[in-house]
Design a protein around this motif. Structure first.
Motif, PDB file in Angstrom:
ATOM      1  N   CYS A   5       4.730  21.167 -14.565  1.00  0.00           N
ATOM      2  CA  CYS A   5       4.326  21.909 -15.758  1.00  0.00           C
ATOM      3  C   CYS A   5       5.581  22.385 -16.500  1.00  0.00           C
ATOM      4  O   CYS A   5       6.424  23.063 -15.916  1.00  0.00           O
ATOM      5  CB  CYS A   5       3.453  23.095 -15.367  1.00  0.00           C
ATOM      6  SG  CYS A   5       3.082  24.174 -16.777  1.00  0.00           S
ATOM      7  N   CYS A  41       5.633  26.550 -16.657  1.00  0.00           N
ATOM      8  CA  CYS A  41       5.925  27.453 -15.539  1.00  0.00           C
ATOM      9  C   CYS A  41       6.630  26.767 -14.364  1.00  0.00           C
ATOM     10  O   CYS A  41       7.003  27.436 -13.408  1.00  0.00           O
ATOM     11  CB  CYS A  41       4.634  28.113 -15.051  1.00  0.00           C
ATOM     12  SG  CYS A  41       3.488  26.975 -14.251  1.00  0.00           S
ATOM     13  N   CYS A  80       0.146  22.928 -17.019  1.00  0.00           N
ATOM     14  CA  CYS A  80      -0.929  23.137 -16.054  1.00  0.00           C
ATOM     15  C   CYS A  80      -2.076  23.866 -16.780  1.00  0.00           C
ATOM     16  O   CYS A  80      -1.907  24.350 -17.901  1.00  0.00           O
ATOM     17  CB  CYS A  80      -0.432  23.938 -14.851  1.00  0.00           C
ATOM     18  SG  CYS A  80      -0.092  25.674 -15.188  1.00  0.00           S
ATOM     19  N   CYS A  92      -1.261  27.524 -17.894  1.00  0.00           N
ATOM     20  CA  CYS A  92      -0.394  27.621 -19.077  1.00  0.00           C
ATOM     21  C   CYS A  92      -1.155  27.210 -20.340  1.00  0.00           C
ATOM     22  O   CYS A  92      -0.953  27.790 -21.400  1.00  0.00           O
ATOM     23  CB  CYS A  92       0.866  26.778 -18.891  1.00  0.00           C
ATOM     24  SG  CYS A  92       2.043  27.520 -17.727  1.00  0.00           S
TER      25      CYS A  92
HETATM   26 ZN   LIG Z   1       2.136  26.025 -15.924  1.00  0.00          ZN
END
Ligand SMILES: [Zn+2]
Length: 82
Positions: free
Chosen positions: A17, A20, A58, A61
């Motif tokens: 991702c 993050c 992801c 997020c």
């Molecule tokens: Zn993420």
């Protein structure tokens, strides 16, 4: 971002991702979690003419990003083709 097992980029190894850094595992070419994949081709009228942006987020997020929208996104149910 997407990591591949080979240089030709045909066998997907894992997805990270960009928001993050979470690692999303891939089995038999299928991500094991929801992934928001973006490939944005910037065209002539943009300030990034000819550039292509790629990133993956992801689901957490994605939810955080879309929650910031002034106008909520539109979500509908997908009709299964049988
Ligand atoms: Zn993420």
């Amino acid at each position: 971002m997407r990591e591949y097992k080979n240089k030709e980029g045909r066998i997907l190894h894992r997805i990270i991702c960009n928001g993050c850094g979470k690692i999303i595992t891939v089995q038999s070419g299928m991500p094991m979690e929801g992934v928001f994949q973006v490939r944005q081709v910037w065209e002539y009228m943009s300030g990034k003419d000819g550039e292509i942006d790629n990133f993956d987020l992801c689901e957490e997020c994605y939810d955080r990003m879309t929650a910031q929208f002034q106008i909520p996104l539109t979500r509908t149910e997908m009709v299964e083709m049988v």
